[in-house]
Design a protein around this motif. Sequence first.
Motif, PDB file in Angstrom:
ATOM      1  N   ASP A  71      -2.967   4.148  11.290  1.00 20.00           N
ATOM      2  CA  ASP A  71      -2.556   3.111  12.391  1.00 20.00           C
ATOM      3  C   ASP A  71      -3.605   1.967  12.308  1.00 20.00           C
ATOM      4  N   SER A  72      -4.819   2.200  12.213  1.00 18.46           N
ATOM      5  CA  SER A  72      -6.023   1.205  12.392  1.00 18.46           C
ATOM      6  C   SER A  72      -6.105   0.581  10.806  1.00 18.46           C
ATOM      7  N   VAL A  73      -5.442   1.095   9.970  1.00 15.69           N
ATOM      8  CA  VAL A  73      -5.593   0.571   8.627  1.00 15.69           C
ATOM      9  C   VAL A  73      -4.365  -0.349   8.278  1.00 15.69           C
ATOM     10  N   VAL A  74      -3.109   0.276   8.502  1.00 10.05           N
ATOM     11  CA  VAL A  74      -1.946  -0.549   8.373  1.00 10.05           C
ATOM     12  C   VAL A  74      -1.829  -1.952   9.114  1.00 10.05           C
ATOM     13  N   ARG A  75      -2.544  -1.983  10.339  1.00 18.02           N
ATOM     14  CA  ARG A  75      -2.098  -3.121  11.297  1.00 18.02           C
ATOM     15  C   ARG A  75      -3.152  -4.297  10.715  1.00 18.02           C
ATOM     16  N   LEU A  76      -3.889  -3.692   9.748  1.00 12.64           N
ATOM     17  CA  LEU A  76      -4.792  -4.903   9.241  1.00 12.64           C
ATOM     18  C   LEU A  76      -4.254  -5.258   7.880  1.00 12.64           C
ATOM     19  N   LEU A  77      -3.089  -4.874   7.322  1.00 11.11           N
ATOM     20  CA  LEU A  77      -2.281  -5.286   6.092  1.00 11.11           C
ATOM     21  C   LEU A  77      -1.677  -6.694   6.323  1.00 11.11           C
ATOM     22  N   PRO A  78      -1.622  -7.533   5.299  1.00 11.54           N
ATOM     23  CA  PRO A  78      -1.321  -8.954   5.513  1.00 11.54           C
ATOM     24  C   PRO A  78       0.405  -8.950   5.798  1.00 11.54           C
ATOM     25  N   GLU A  79       0.537  -9.753   7.071  1.00  9.91           N
ATOM     26  CA  GLU A  79       1.633  -9.950   7.349  1.00  9.91           C
ATOM     27  C   GLU A  79       2.318  -8.866   8.292  1.00  9.91           C
ATOM     28  N   VAL A  80       1.539  -7.803   8.598  1.00  8.57           N
ATOM     29  CA  VAL A  80       1.914  -6.744   9.281  1.00  8.57           C
ATOM     30  C   VAL A  80       1.941  -7.220  11.076  1.00  8.57           C
ATOM     31  N   LEU A  81       0.778  -7.909  11.510  1.00  6.64           N
ATOM     32  CA  LEU A  81       0.986  -8.375  12.621  1.00  6.64           C
ATOM     33  C   LEU A  81       1.531  -9.555  12.947  1.00  6.64           C
ATOM     34  N   GLY A  82       2.123  -9.990  14.008  1.00  2.71           N
ATOM     35  CA  GLY A  82       2.756 -11.332  13.882  1.00  2.71           C
ATOM     36  C   GLY A  82       2.155 -12.348  13.994  1.00  2.71           C
ATOM     37  N   ASN A  83       0.709 -12.415  14.514  1.00  2.00           N
ATOM     38  CA  ASN A  83      -0.254 -13.349  14.188  1.00  2.00           C
ATOM     39  C   ASN A  83      -1.320 -12.876  13.124  1.00  2.00           C
ATOM     40  N   ALA A  84      -1.425 -13.690  12.049  1.00  2.00           N
ATOM     41  CA  ALA A  84      -2.333 -13.073  11.025  1.00  2.00           C
ATOM     42  C   ALA A  84      -3.591 -13.056  11.378  1.00  2.00           C
ATOM     43  N   MET A 110       0.851  -1.141  -0.086  1.00  2.77           N
ATOM     44  CA  MET A 110      -0.018  -0.001  -0.043  1.00  2.77           C
ATOM     45  C   MET A 110       0.860   1.190  -0.180  1.00  2.77           C
ATOM     46  N   GLN A 111       0.416   2.424  -0.575  1.00  6.94           N
ATOM     47  CA  GLN A 111       1.021   3.536  -0.787  1.00  6.94           C
ATOM     48  C   GLN A 111       0.255   4.361   0.045  1.00  6.94           C
ATOM     49  N   ILE A 112       0.750   5.377   0.996  1.00 15.95           N
ATOM     50  CA  ILE A 112      -0.005   6.150   1.735  1.00 15.95           C
ATOM     51  C   ILE A 112       0.743   7.625   1.641  1.00 15.95           C
ATOM     52  N   ASP A 113       0.075   8.518   0.794  1.00 11.51           N
ATOM     53  CA  ASP A 113       0.470   9.743   1.163  1.00 11.51           C
ATOM     54  C   ASP A 113      -0.336  10.727   1.932  1.00 11.51           C
ATOM     55  N   ILE A 114       0.333  11.495   2.488  1.00 15.04           N
ATOM     56  CA  ILE A 114      -0.148  12.507   3.551  1.00 15.04           C
ATOM     57  C   ILE A 114       0.142  13.755   3.212  1.00 15.04           C
ATOM     58  N   LEU A 115      -0.823  14.650   3.086  1.00 19.98           N
ATOM     59  CA  LEU A 115      -0.467  16.041   2.695  1.00 19.98           C
ATOM     60  C   LEU A 115      -0.861  16.775   4.026  1.00 19.98           C
ATOM     61  N   THR A 116       0.075  17.826   4.431  1.00 17.45           N
ATOM     62  CA  THR A 116       0.089  18.345   5.878  1.00 17.45           C
ATOM     63  C   THR A 116       0.973  19.522   5.519  1.00 17.45           C
ATOM     64  N   LEU A 117       0.553  20.372   6.449  1.00 15.59           N
ATOM     65  CA  LEU A 117       1.665  21.657   6.723  1.00 15.59           C
ATOM     66  C   LEU A 117       2.731  21.444   7.770  1.00 15.59           C
ATOM     67  N   PHE A 118       2.543  20.302   8.364  1.00 20.95           N
ATOM     68  CA  PHE A 118       3.345  20.042   9.508  1.00 20.95           C
ATOM     69  C   PHE A 118       3.840  18.384   9.343  1.00 20.95           C
ATOM     70  N   GLU A 135      -5.023   0.049  -2.649  1.00 19.72           N
ATOM     71  CA  GLU A 135      -3.610  -0.064  -2.893  1.00 19.72           C
ATOM     72  C   GLU A 135      -2.864   1.546  -2.666  1.00 19.72           C
ATOM     73  N   HIS A 136      -3.755   2.489  -2.834  1.00 20.42           N
ATOM     74  CA  HIS A 136      -3.278   3.834  -2.723  1.00 20.42           C
ATOM     75  C   HIS A 136      -4.170   4.682  -1.543  1.00 20.42           C
ATOM     76  N   LEU A 137      -3.798   5.229  -0.565  1.00 24.44           N
ATOM     77  CA  LEU A 137      -4.447   6.264   0.141  1.00 24.44           C
ATOM     78  C   LEU A 137      -3.952   7.619   0.242  1.00 24.44           C
ATOM     79  N   ILE A 138      -4.528   8.695  -0.031  1.00 22.30           N
ATOM     80  CA  ILE A 138      -3.908  10.217   0.078  1.00 22.30           C
ATOM     81  C   ILE A 138      -5.049  10.655   1.180  1.00 22.30           C
ATOM     82  N   PHE A 139      -4.296  11.095   2.144  1.00 25.17           N
ATOM     83  CA  PHE A 139      -4.892  12.155   3.128  1.00 25.17           C
ATOM     84  C   PHE A 139      -4.610  13.426   3.077  1.00 25.17           C
TER      85      PHE A 139
END
Length: 246
Positions: free
Chosen positions: A151-164, A1-9, A107-111
Amino acid sequence: MQIDILTLFPEMFSGVLGHSMLQKAVEKSAVTYNVVNFRKYADNKHSQVDDYPYGGGAGMVLMPQPIFAAVADLKEKAACKKPRVILLCPQGTRYDQKKAEELAKEEHLIFICGHYEGYDERIRKHIVTDEISIGDYVLTGGELAAMVVVDSVVRLLPEVLGNAESHIKDSFSTGLLEHPHYTRPADFHGMKVPDVLLSGNHKLIEEWRNKEALRRTLERRPDLLEKIELTPQQKKWLQEVEKEVN
């Protein structure tokens, strides 16, 4: 997954994305983060990104030009040409686990993290695919909300958590709050672990966990029980729990 974050900070994200599960996801090649200061896309002399609202009123409003330019550039560079573009906003749909599971399939999220009084409405109407609120309150900007969603999305991606299967029985994933957990010692200052968890009988343990999940949901979030369809067995357990509670 590609995550782009648009921010001033952008500096706000370095600590969050560089530690714990979010960093492990990068190491496992499950995700790539790209934090962008959208001020660099402003086409005016002073790199201004906000202006006074037409019609008057308090506060400043984010101008459309920098956001339009930034999103167009990110789309052009991306392999996925139809990303989900997410606006963090108090007016958005209330965020929940179901939405997290939905976004985890992309596949791609832009915040887009806003500041000031709000966004020019043309950003909402012509760029954004999703408007998300993490609660009925107002933050200084969208950065903290974006961190929560990422955080809530990425932890759901395959193989991210030690126990699927770790997330499958998390609170809200089943529609219920999660059952209580215990670990060693079995007796801590007279506070004992329920005998069933020490029994080794996996069938009884699973039944206990299901009933306790129903009990906790009934006691703390009974509204959730109105939103899910319980199995006949769960209905039976719930009836037992209701009698015990009453």
